[in-house]
Design a protein around this motif. Structure first.
Motif, PDB file in Angstrom:
ATOM      1  N   SER A  33     117.067 131.767 113.474  1.00 53.93           N
ATOM      2  CA  SER A  33     116.752 130.909 114.615  1.00 53.93           C
ATOM      3  C   SER A  33     116.554 131.664 115.909  1.00 53.93           C
ATOM      4  O   SER A  33     115.913 131.152 116.804  1.00 53.93           O
ATOM      5  CB  SER A  33     117.884 129.894 114.816  1.00 53.93           C
ATOM      6  N   PRO A  39     112.150 127.782 119.648  1.00 53.87           N
ATOM      7  CA  PRO A  39     113.274 126.919 120.017  1.00 53.87           C
ATOM      8  C   PRO A  39     112.964 125.966 121.162  1.00 53.87           C
ATOM      9  O   PRO A  39     113.522 124.879 121.234  1.00 53.87           O
ATOM     10  CB  PRO A  39     114.372 127.910 120.404  1.00 53.87           C
ATOM     11  N   HIS A 225     117.756 122.346 119.254  1.00 57.71           N
ATOM     12  CA  HIS A 225     117.137 123.178 118.225  1.00 57.71           C
ATOM     13  C   HIS A 225     118.151 123.433 117.121  1.00 57.71           C
ATOM     14  O   HIS A 225     119.298 123.814 117.390  1.00 57.71           O
ATOM     15  CB  HIS A 225     116.676 124.512 118.815  1.00 57.71           C
ATOM     16  N   SER A 234     113.328 124.804 110.345  1.00 58.47           N
ATOM     17  CA  SER A 234     114.049 124.632 111.603  1.00 58.47           C
ATOM     18  C   SER A 234     113.471 123.419 112.306  1.00 58.47           C
ATOM     19  O   SER A 234     112.333 123.010 112.053  1.00 58.47           O
ATOM     20  CB  SER A 234     113.940 125.875 112.488  1.00 58.47           C
ATOM     21  N   SER A 236     113.264 121.039 116.107  1.00 59.83           N
ATOM     22  CA  SER A 236     113.420 120.998 117.558  1.00 59.83           C
ATOM     23  C   SER A 236     113.015 119.629 118.088  1.00 59.83           C
ATOM     24  O   SER A 236     112.072 119.014 117.577  1.00 59.83           O
ATOM     25  CB  SER A 236     112.563 122.079 118.240  1.00 59.83           C
TER      26      SER A 236
END
Length: 279
Positions: A33, A39, A225, A234, A236
């Motif tokens: 990350s 992010p 995030h 991931s 966000s």
């Protein structure tokens, strides 16, 4: 003195073990990350050699009385690819499909290359970069732009921001448009980071009463995030209200913008992104 040697030995081992654990956590953070995808949703970050190099992003957004993620008032679907080209170069390209409130559908595209000139060899620490790019907005107006990036990443917090200078190929647009953004996030639990993002666009409206895009606009809102460890995905989320800091008698165009307004009303933007890491 001899009776203190075992205690000192234990303290030394504990210190070395703790340092190793911190380094391992930082390395894991960097590969999942820290410096990988994106992010912040209103700022573009650069990639580094010690992080996974290529990923696909899907971003969905909704705007009311805004110029949306790419200058759109309605629902926008964005597909993007981001990759590390080597030698501290980052490629970022995307395409948008927008669905207006009146039922019409339009598209926009953008591509840029950014190079870190300070830092950029590892995900942690400070990075400063400069990029060049081209775009075509929803009104079919082309433009070239330059982006200045700055960021600092640590194991438990990060800060990043951009300044973008854009020249549109249209006589009805400003000579140079300025868009700035900044974000801050802190790790609140495991892979979950939370913070705030702020965006300012058409800031020349503070000193130009007849600013072409309708005046200066500001957005301030929360930012989250999440990058689960050992996961290729991931997530966000960010957004917030859009405020008119200044007003202009000139109606705004459909320039590619992260925030904005149609007419003179305040509005809001909500944006969510899912990124898939190819490595």
């Amino acid at each position: 003195m001899k009776k203190y040697i075992p205690a000192l030995f234990v303290v030394l081992l504990t210190s070395v073990f703790a340092k190793a654990q911190n380094q391992q956590f930082s390395k894991s953070l960097g590969s999942t990350s820290g410096g990988t995808t994106q992010p912040f949703l209103f700022s573009v970050n650069t990639l580094t050699a010690d992080a996974p190099a290529w990923n696909f992003n899907y971003t969905g957004s909704y705007g009311e009385h805004t110029a949306g993620p790419f200058g759109y008032d309605g629902v926008d679907q964005q597909f993007a690819v981001k990759g590390y080209l080597g030698n501290r170069f980052t490629l970022f390209a995307n395409a948008d499909l927008g669905f207006a409130h009146n039922g019409s559908t339009t598209t926009a595209q953008q591509a840029e290359v950014i190079r870190d000139f300070v830092g950029g060899k590892t995900f942690s620490g400070a990075r400063f970069g400069l990029g060049l790019g081209v775009n075509r907005d929803f009104s079919n107006t082309g433009a070239i732009f330059s982006r200045v990036t700055a960021s600092f990443e640590a194991a438990s917090w990060r800060v990043g921001g951009n300044m973008r200078f854009e020249k549109a190929f249209s006589k009805t647009r400003d000579g140079i448009d300025l868009v700035s953004s900044i974000g801050f996030q802190h790790r609140i639990a495991g892979p979950i980071f939370a913070g705030i993002e702020a965006v300012g666009e058409d800031l020349e409206g503070f000193w130009e009463a007849d600013e072409t895009e309708g005046g200066a606009k500001l957005l301030v809102g929360p930012s989250i995030h999440v990058a689960p460890t050992n996961s290729k995905f991931s997530f966000s989320v960010s957004g917030g209200p859009v405020f008119h800091a200044t007003h202009s008698t000139v109606l705004p165009s459909e320039a590619i913008r992260d925030v904005g307004t149609l007419g003179t009303q305040n509005g809001y933007t909500i944006r969510a992104m899912v990124a898939f890491n190819l490595h």
